[in-house]
Design an enzyme around this catalytic site. Structure first.
Site, PDB file in Angstrom:
ATOM      1  N   PHE A  11      24.336 -26.122  47.223  1.00 18.42           N
ATOM      2  CA  PHE A  11      22.705 -25.264  45.809  1.00 18.42           C
ATOM      3  C   PHE A  11      21.887 -26.596  45.845  1.00 18.42           C
ATOM      4  O   PHE A  11      20.852 -25.905  46.358  1.00 18.42           O
ATOM      5  CB  PHE A  11      23.443 -25.461  44.418  1.00 18.42           C
ATOM      6  CG  PHE A  11      22.318 -25.428  43.222  1.00 18.42           C
ATOM      7  CD1 PHE A  11      21.939 -24.505  43.014  1.00 18.42           C
ATOM      8  CD2 PHE A  11      22.891 -25.975  42.275  1.00 18.42           C
ATOM      9  CE1 PHE A  11      21.027 -24.793  42.204  1.00 18.42           C
ATOM     10  CE2 PHE A  11      22.143 -26.539  41.275  1.00 18.42           C
ATOM     11  CZ  PHE A  11      20.998 -25.945  40.840  1.00 18.42           C
ATOM     12  N   ASP A  31      28.173 -29.091  56.338  1.00  9.93           N
ATOM     13  CA  ASP A  31      28.411 -28.978  55.366  1.00  9.93           C
ATOM     14  C   ASP A  31      30.147 -27.554  55.580  1.00  9.93           C
ATOM     15  O   ASP A  31      30.419 -27.095  56.865  1.00  9.93           O
ATOM     16  CB  ASP A  31      28.086 -27.475  54.849  1.00  9.93           C
ATOM     17  CG  ASP A  31      27.884 -27.177  53.845  1.00  9.93           C
ATOM     18  OD1 ASP A  31      29.354 -26.645  53.315  1.00  9.93           O
ATOM     19  OD2 ASP A  31      27.396 -26.920  52.405  1.00  9.93           O
ATOM     20  N   LEU A  73      25.517 -34.874  50.175  1.00 11.56           N
ATOM     21  CA  LEU A  73      25.131 -34.631  48.920  1.00 11.56           C
ATOM     22  C   LEU A  73      27.237 -33.516  48.565  1.00 11.56           C
ATOM     23  O   LEU A  73      27.238 -33.637  47.383  1.00 11.56           O
ATOM     24  CB  LEU A  73      24.279 -33.581  48.588  1.00 11.56           C
ATOM     25  CG  LEU A  73      23.238 -34.202  47.756  1.00 11.56           C
ATOM     26  CD1 LEU A  73      21.989 -34.241  49.330  1.00 11.56           C
ATOM     27  CD2 LEU A  73      22.687 -33.010  47.085  1.00 11.56           C
ATOM     28  N   TYR A 141      36.856 -36.907  37.956  1.00 11.83           N
ATOM     29  CA  TYR A 141      35.475 -36.548  38.946  1.00 11.83           C
ATOM     30  C   TYR A 141      34.687 -37.873  38.379  1.00 11.83           C
ATOM     31  O   TYR A 141      34.493 -38.163  39.687  1.00 11.83           O
ATOM     32  CB  TYR A 141      35.108 -35.066  38.286  1.00 11.83           C
ATOM     33  CG  TYR A 141      33.383 -34.613  39.260  1.00 11.83           C
ATOM     34  CD1 TYR A 141      32.834 -34.424  39.697  1.00 11.83           C
ATOM     35  CD2 TYR A 141      32.613 -34.928  38.084  1.00 11.83           C
ATOM     36  CE1 TYR A 141      31.988 -34.525  40.674  1.00 11.83           C
ATOM     37  CE2 TYR A 141      31.150 -34.918  38.242  1.00 11.83           C
ATOM     38  CZ  TYR A 141      31.013 -34.285  39.389  1.00 11.83           C
ATOM     39  OH  TYR A 141      29.524 -34.384  40.186  1.00 11.83           O
ATOM     40  N   ARG A 208      23.760 -31.234  26.922  1.00 13.26           N
ATOM     41  CA  ARG A 208      23.314 -31.846  27.951  1.00 13.26           C
ATOM     42  C   ARG A 208      21.964 -32.264  28.417  1.00 13.26           C
ATOM     43  O   ARG A 208      21.088 -31.518  27.740  1.00 13.26           O
ATOM     44  CB  ARG A 208      23.860 -30.523  29.034  1.00 13.26           C
ATOM     45  CG  ARG A 208      25.755 -30.494  28.691  1.00 13.26           C
ATOM     46  CD  ARG A 208      25.610 -31.915  29.693  1.00 13.26           C
ATOM     47  NE  ARG A 208      27.928 -31.694  29.195  1.00 13.26           N
ATOM     48  CZ  ARG A 208      28.647 -32.004  27.884  1.00 13.26           C
ATOM     49  NH1 ARG A 208      28.213 -32.369  27.430  1.00 13.26           N
ATOM     50  NH2 ARG A 208      30.154 -31.662  28.582  1.00 13.26           N
TER      51      ARG A 208
END
Length: 312
Positions: A11, A31, A73, A141, A208
Site C-alpha cells: 500500500f 517484496d 517498509l 507488533y 487515532r
C-alpha cells in the site's frame, strides 16, 4: 539516486515507488508479494520476489544494485496477528530489519525505516505523544517495531551509519485493501459501498491519528534527502474517534452508515495521536491533506473499483 524499497508493492510502498520514480530516482523493489501486488507498479520497475527474512538473497540483491538508500517498509502490520503469533511477527519485523541493516552495511547504504507511532507509545502516553516518551507498547507488533528501532540506533552508534526512523500514524488512502485486516478507513469505505454495516470494536470512542498516504510519501522523500539520522513522528497531531471517522465517511457516501458494535480487541490502544513538532522543525515537513479530503479520495478510489491501477 539508487533506492531499494522493501515492501515496495504494498500500500504505502507502491505510492513511494511511484513518487521516487517521478522525480528520477532509480528504484528497485523487493517484496514477497504475500500482501503486495506487483500490478500496482510501473511495468518498468524491477520487482524481486524475496522476503527480508532471507538474509542471503537480500544482501546479494543489495550487492548487485548498490543502492544508496534502502526504504524499509516490508513488515507484518496486523496487531491481532502479532498477538496470536508473536514469534512470526518478530521474525519479520525484528530479524528482517536486522537483515536489511546488514545488507545496507555491505554496500554502505542509508536506511529509512517505517516504524509505528500509533502502536508504540502505550496506553498511558500523553496525547499527542512526543518522540521523547519511553515507549510502552501494548502488543507484540509495537514491541517488535521498537526493538527494530533499537537495532537501528545500535548500528548508528556502532558503525557510524546515518539511518533514520519514521514513526507513522494510522496511514490511509487509495490502494489500502478494503477487505484486509488492518486499515479502518479502507475497510469502512468498502463496507459502506457494499451496503453493509461497518463493525466498530469497542464503543467507538477510541481515537487515532489518521494521516494520508500522500503525506507519508512526502515524509519519506524528505527523510531520504535530509540524509542524517533521527527519529521523527509522522502524523497530524489530531486525534479522531472511530465514530467521527465513520461520520465523515458517511458524508462522503451521502448516507449515514449504521455501525455494528463488537467487543474491543486485545492489544489495541484506546487513544493515540502523534506530536509532530520535531518533524516540522527539523524536516520542514507537515501533513497537508485534511481528513475530509483524504477520505473523499479514498472513497472515490474504492468506488471506482480499480485497486491496482488507481492512483492517489
Amino acid at each position: 539516486m539508487r533506492v531499494l524499497v522493501t515492501g515496495g508493492a504494498g500500500f504505502i510502498g507502491s505510492h513511494l515507488t511511484d513518487a521516487l520514480l517521478e522525480r528520477g530516482d532509480a528504484v528497485t523493489v523487493l517484496d514477497d508479494l504475500s500482501t503486495g501486488l506487483a500490478g500496482r507498479l510501473d511495468p518498468g520497475v524491477a520487482v524481486h520476489r524475496e522476503s527480508v527474512t532471507d538474509a542471503v538473497a537480500l544482501t546479494r540483491l543489495a550487492e548487485r544494485i548498490r543502492p544508496e538508500v534502502i526504504c524499509h517498509l516490508a513488515a507484518r502490520i496486523d496487531v491481532r496477528a502479532s498477538v496470536a503469533d508473536p514469534a512470526a511477527d518478530a521474525g519479520v519485523n525484528v530479524v528482517g530489519t536486522i537483515n536489511v541493516l546488514e545488507a545496507a552495511r555491505a554496500v554502505d547504504a542509508r536506511v529509512v525505516f517505517a516504524s509505528t507511532g500509533g502502536a508504540l507509545y502505550g496506553a498511558d502516553a500523553e496525547i499527542p505523544s512526543p518522540e521523547g516518551l519511553t515507549p510502552e507498547p501494548e502488543a507484540p507488533y509495537g514491541t517488535a517495531k521498537y526493538c527494530a528501532e533499537q537495532y537501528i540506533g545500535l548500528y548508528n552508534r556502532l558503525y557510524g551509519t546515518g539511518h533514520t526512523v519514521l514513526r507513522l500514524g494510522n496511514v490511509y488512502g487509495p490502494r489500502q485493501d478494503p477487505a484486509g485486516e488492518a486499515g479502518v478507513v479502507a475497510i469502512f469505505c468498502g463496507r459502506v459501498l457494499l451496503g453493509r454495516r461497518p463493525t466498530v470494536f469497542g464503543d467507538g470512542a477510541q481515537t487515532r491519528d489518521y494521516v494520508y498516504v500522500g503525506d507519508i510519501v512526502e515524509a519519506f522523500r524528505t527523510a531520504v534527502d535530509h540524509g542524517r539520522p533521527g527519529v521523527w513522528n509522522i502524523g497530524t497531531g489530531v486525534p479522531t474517534s472511530v465514530l467521527d471517522l465513520l461520520e465523515l465517511i458517511g458524508r462522503t457516501a451521502g448516507h449515514a452508515p449504521e455501525p455494528l458494535f463488537a467487543p474491543a480487541r486485545p492489544g489495541e490502544l484506546q487513544h493515540s495521536a502523534l506530536d509532530v513538532t520535531r518533524a516540522t522543525a527539523e524536516l520542514k515537513w507537515c501533513a497537508r491533506t485534511s481528513l475530509a479530503a483524504g477520505i473523499a479520495k479514498t472513497y472515490k478510489w474504492a468506488e471506482a473499483g480499480e485497486p491496482i491501477d488507481a492512483k492517489c
